[in-house]
Write a protein that holds these residues in place. Sequence first.
Motif, short mmCIF file in Angstrom:
data_model
loop_
_atom_site.label_atom_id
_atom_site.label_comp_id
_atom_site.label_asym_id
_atom_site.label_seq_id
_atom_site.Cartn_x
_atom_site.Cartn_y
_atom_site.Cartn_z
N HIS A 135 39.07 31.23 33.82
CA HIS A 135 37.92 32.13 33.89
C HIS A 135 38.11 33.22 32.83
O HIS A 135 38.95 34.10 32.99
N GLU A 138 38.65 36.95 33.17
CA GLU A 138 39.92 37.39 33.78
C GLU A 138 40.92 37.51 32.63
O GLU A 138 41.78 36.66 32.43
N HIS A 210 32.23 29.68 35.85
CA HIS A 210 33.28 29.81 36.86
C HIS A 210 33.60 28.47 37.53
O HIS A 210 34.70 28.24 38.02
N HIS A 244 44.88 33.99 38.06
CA HIS A 244 43.47 34.37 38.17
C HIS A 244 43.37 35.86 38.47
O HIS A 244 44.38 36.53 38.70
N GLN A 245 42.12 36.34 38.48
CA GLN A 245 41.86 37.72 38.90
C GLN A 245 40.76 37.72 39.96
O GLN A 245 39.86 36.88 39.94
ZN LIG Z 1 39.60 32.98 38.40
#
Ligand SMILES: [Zn+2]
Length: 780
Positions: A135, A138, A210, A244-245
């Motif tokens: 993503h 992020e 996403h 990830h964030q």
């Molecule tokens: Zn992510």
Amino acid sequence: MPEARTRRPLVLGLVAGILATAPVLFAQQPPRPAEALGYDPVATARLPSWEEMIAYFEALAAASPRVRLDTLGRSTLDAPLVMATISSEQNLARLDELRNVQARLADPRRIGSDAERDSLIERGRLVVLVTAGTHSTEVGGPLAAMRLAYQVATLPTARATRIRDEVLLLIVPAVNPDGVDPVKEWYEATLGTPWLGSEPPFLYHHYVGHDLNRDWYAFTQKETRLLVDRVFQRWHPQIHHDLHQQEPTGARYFIPPWLDPVEPNVDPLLIAAATSLGTRVQWSMLEEGRTGVAVAALYDAWSPARSYVHYHAGVRMLAETASARLAAPIEVSPDELVPGANLDPRIPSWNHPVPWPGGRWDLADIVGYMQSGAMATLGIAASERRTWLRNFERVSRRAVEGWDAWPEAWVIPPPSRDGPAPLGPIAVAELVRILRTGGVEVLRAVRPFAAEGRSFAAGSYVVDMHQPYGSFAQAVLARQPYPPQRKYEGGPPKPPYDVTAHNLPLLLGATALPIHEAPPVDEMEPVVAPPPAPARRVAGLSAEPAVMVGLYRPWAPSADEGWTRWLFDTYTVPYSSLTNDDIARGGLLRQFTAFVVPSIEPAVLRFGRSAADVPPEFAGGMGPVHVENLREFVEGGGTLVALGASVDFVIEALDLPVENFLDGLSSDDFYAPGAQVGLAIDTATAIGAGMPSAAAGWLENGAAFRSRSGGDMAVVARYAARNVMRSGWVVGESWIAGRPAVVEVPLGAGRVVLFGIRPQYRGQSLGTYPLLFNSLKRRR
Ligand SMILES: [Zn+2]
């Protein structure tokens, strides 16, 4: 080995060899990211380009004998997708041997004795894959990956040395390289503006945004296939640490244990391993003084869409770090922290012992947490390499033995030559392609055979369930009721983390039958490559000069819009994308025969993004002018197609004489957070033509229609009258049983087609593509 991206030229190597005797060669030391880039991206909140990131890994590989860099292939937009391999010099010198050991531990049928197994475990190394940049917004992930590569390759500490000795570390710094530069450029354009660090007005993956992280059991996108073919199937990682964030207002960091439900075909040894490792990572991070580190919160382990490795004898260590605003810092006061599933970030609890006190949160925090979690994961795993390899072999062995819950085999009958499913041959080819890509061994019956009193035609495909990746086959071939979750006993439904179903035969419109006696496998041939798929063309639509489809593109990026584009490109449907401004200009009928509104929430369609959030050209939604132009388009003879969540906006905007009666129901009454439901299709309609009379559709809350004040409404498909839910979770299915799911409403000289289901869901629901395709064709 994959082709090495950087090999030190022989001459340079010789020169380096001579110079190595001189102490002045200090400059040859592996560079830190900041040294190679000429600036520290973390300290300066400046984002490097993809070219700069690759150049860093090249410089590191050129200067360190413990690092090599390979290009796995090209991305959707033709960027190089790279992987660094980091370990001790000794381990890197025997990569072929290590790969062979992995392959044999992954398939215990290739191991002759316990002594041989023990010797493989002794010789093997723990393979840990670290991925980042799936993503692209992020932004901390790729930066942490660069720093982690440097740390593991160069640090003289006992922990780093042990990691190099015991672990073969694979780092993919950006799973989606195409998103790196557009997000960097967007971020730079927002510097010094009121919309600093806001979400870009485009999908950061060309097609799916996403949802690139929802493709791990369908393998529709190039990046997923490259990772599976060149990394997972080649190296069989025991641990996949995925950076990830998450929301800026929750915990600072999450790592497993996972929340329930866990998909029942994930081996319990893997779940226990993730729980054990994750809690110790949390402990280690707390020891370092990091606050707000949570386990067992927010994320469940239900869907194979997010995890390949869970069905391939490995552990997924998802790491979610709180976001800022892209690379820009934020201030979060404690009362802005928001509770989520099994977590209140303001309160200490067993799974979140030390809350973060609030305050400033910046890129250095994000990257620091990521590095800290990754080093803890690697360090702990390295200290128990043999345990992990033994566990890996045991999970594979249990699969080869077959689980009690599994059938002996699955049989996929060949598509019937004259059957009604127009995409039938593609569906079967697609199902076999997915199974083969997932490492599943598939057989093809060369002559008819009988099993369990049924006869199967020659050309049937057979999946013998005694094989290493049986759990992947079972997870995607069996219908899976989702265990209902309630907020409290008798309370409203507790939302799943994502959707609740993933049954491929239902999605594709193919058949797979479980059989409980051993099939005559000696009379079958292995399928090496998937069967050739027929051309992806639709008569009367693909490259059809009389058709031109307009596809709505909102400035609030919509994955469903991207999937629709992917579908149109794949099937060469003539289309162009239209923004709010394009629609406001009017004259749509001169250019388009049909117009598609993807599944987008009504408020987003109506209001778009706020002017406080994006520059004015990206703000706003579809107002009266847009609606009037759409009405003119339909009344003049055009076809407007509304998918899923967008039907409510279209019904209201055009004042259609129908309603979606699910709108008035609470989630206690009706709830369908992504499930597969039965459909009855009227094949006498233009849109249902060529479809089987019974099919399965994807329902995500969606719609069920009834006509209002005696208005005209032709029903194309209804929800099944009985047993509506076929896989996943639907609360209150009696509300939709037998009710219209897809309808066509005449308006002037044109028509509006309303889809309560999602006919092109995530590029997976091939079985209902024809409904969408037919609705876009010109009527004779
Ligand atoms: Zn992510």
